[in-house]
Design an enzyme around this catalytic site. Structure first.
Site, PDB file in Angstrom:
ATOM      1  N   HIS A   9       0.840  -1.206   0.000  1.00  0.00           N
ATOM      2  CA  HIS A   9       0.000   0.000   0.000  1.00  0.00           C
ATOM      3  C   HIS A   9       0.871   1.251   0.000  1.00  0.00           C
ATOM      4  O   HIS A   9       1.816   1.342   0.780  1.00  0.00           O
ATOM      5  CB  HIS A   9      -0.874  -0.061   1.268  1.00  0.00           C
ATOM      6  CG  HIS A   9      -1.869   1.033   1.409  1.00  0.00           C
ATOM      7  ND1 HIS A   9      -2.083   1.687   2.603  1.00  0.00           N
ATOM      8  CD2 HIS A   9      -2.728   1.595   0.532  1.00  0.00           C
ATOM      9  CE1 HIS A   9      -3.045   2.582   2.450  1.00  0.00           C
ATOM     10  NE2 HIS A   9      -3.451   2.561   1.202  1.00  0.00           N
ATOM     11  N   HIS A  51      -0.568  11.338  -1.445  1.00  0.00           N
ATOM     12  CA  HIS A  51      -1.901  10.947  -0.981  1.00  0.00           C
ATOM     13  C   HIS A  51      -2.763  12.144  -0.624  1.00  0.00           C
ATOM     14  O   HIS A  51      -3.911  12.246  -1.045  1.00  0.00           O
ATOM     15  CB  HIS A  51      -1.770  10.016   0.229  1.00  0.00           C
ATOM     16  CG  HIS A  51      -3.082   9.560   0.777  1.00  0.00           C
ATOM     17  ND1 HIS A  51      -3.827  10.304   1.671  1.00  0.00           N
ATOM     18  CD2 HIS A  51      -3.803   8.436   0.545  1.00  0.00           C
ATOM     19  CE1 HIS A  51      -4.939   9.658   1.967  1.00  0.00           C
ATOM     20  NE2 HIS A  51      -4.953   8.515   1.298  1.00  0.00           N
TER      21      HIS A  51
HETATM   22  O1  G3P Z   1      -6.355   1.968  -3.230  1.00  0.00           O
HETATM   23  C1  G3P Z   1      -6.609   1.474  -1.962  1.00  0.00           C
HETATM   24  C2  G3P Z   1      -6.349   2.495  -0.892  1.00  0.00           C
HETATM   25  O2  G3P Z   1      -5.132   3.123  -1.158  1.00  0.00           O
HETATM   26  C3  G3P Z   1      -7.433   3.523  -0.786  1.00  0.00           C
HETATM   27  O3  G3P Z   1      -7.272   4.372   0.314  1.00  0.00           O
HETATM   28  O4  G3P Z   1      -6.731   6.543   1.310  1.00  0.00           O
HETATM   29  O5  G3P Z   1      -5.011   4.773   1.254  1.00  0.00           O
HETATM   30  O6  G3P Z   1      -5.653   5.934  -0.835  1.00  0.00           O
HETATM   31  P1  G3P Z   1      -6.114   5.446   0.513  1.00  0.00           P
HETATM   32 MG    MG Z   2      -4.455   4.814  -2.293  1.00  0.00          MG
END
Ligand code: G3P
Ligand code: MG
Length: 239
Positions: A9, A51
């Site tokens: 992630h 992000h």
């Molecule tokens: O793409 C999955 C996840 O990354 C979505 O949440 O806020 O971490 O971008 P976020």
């Molecule tokens: Mg994401």
């Protein structure tokens, strides 16, 4: 659509600064086959990996991402806030990140992350860059408008709809955005919904799963992949 089971992630999970090239290198070193990261537009329309819409949490900068050019953003430090040993790590462009993914053989999920009001422009630009890159790429977004713009720009690229809880009209929403897969929050997932998505033939991937037992429970429900901040938990096993 073929998914790796464990998707690091925000590039490399929690062990490297998020949305950085260092994170991609770490993911590859851990044995990850897939990574996810967030792409947002700089003021000059160039997509960069970040992000938040603002710079303070992860970088040495201040203010809005959308107010700074990509040349300014790549000069910022995106490593030190995570740990001083990563000082000097920059905010990468999407182009640089996709190039490194191709070099490292990483499957990449590019999450289209528009700043407020930038949905169409972000979907369009991210798709254009992704179409010009080599490697295995899936685009995703919480924004149906951004996914639609991506589809118009590069219809050949695979797309996934991102949701928190799976909405009752998930099928209609996927159809409307031309999505071939659904990415949903693990926390809000119910077994019946997972089953319905799988029964309709769509891959279902869940974020953010930081325990192996939680991942195993989701896999048993037919979830094909999990996004994790802790890909190290699977080091040495098939990812
Ligand atoms: O793409 C999955 C996840 O990354 C979505 O949440 O806020 O971490 O971008 P976020
Ligand atoms: Mg994401």
């Amino acid at each position: 659509m073929i998914y790796p089971r464990i998707i690091a992630h925000r590039c490399g999970g929690a062990l490297a600064p998020e949305n950085t090239l260092a994170g991609l290198r770490l993911a590859a070193r851990l044995g990850c086959r897939g990574v996810e990261f967030d792409a947002m537009l700089a003021a000059d329309g160039v997509p960069v990996l970040i992000h938040d819409e603002t710079l303070e949490r992860t970088t040495s900068g201040r203010g809005d991402v959308a107010a700074m050019s990509s040349a300014q953003l790549v000069q910022l430090d995106a490593g030190r806030r995570h740990h001083p040993s990563f000082a000097g790590e920059s905010v990468p462009t999407l182009e640089a990140a996709l190039r490194l993914c191709a070099e490292l053989g990483l499957w990449a999920n590019v999450e289209i992350k528009p700043s407020a009001g930038q949905d169409l422009a972000t979907g369009d630009a991210v798709a254009r860059h992704a179409a010009a890159a080599s490697g295995r790429i899936v685009l995703s977004s919480f924004s149906p408008e951004a996914l639609g713009a991506a589809a118009a720009e590069a219809p050949q690229l695979r797309r996934a709809l991102l949701v928190e809880a799976i909405p009752a009209d998930w099928r209609e929403r996927m159809l409307a955005s031309g999505a071939l897969a659904l990415h949903a929050s693990a926390r809000a997932l119910h077994a019946e919904e997972a089953q319905a998505v799988r029964a309709a033939g769509f891959p279902l991937a869940c974020y953010t799963v930081n325990r192996r037992d939680d991942a195993e429970r989701l896999f048993a429900q037919g979830v094909v992949a999990v996004f994790s901040d802790r890909p190290d938990l699977w080091q040495g096993s098939e990812m």
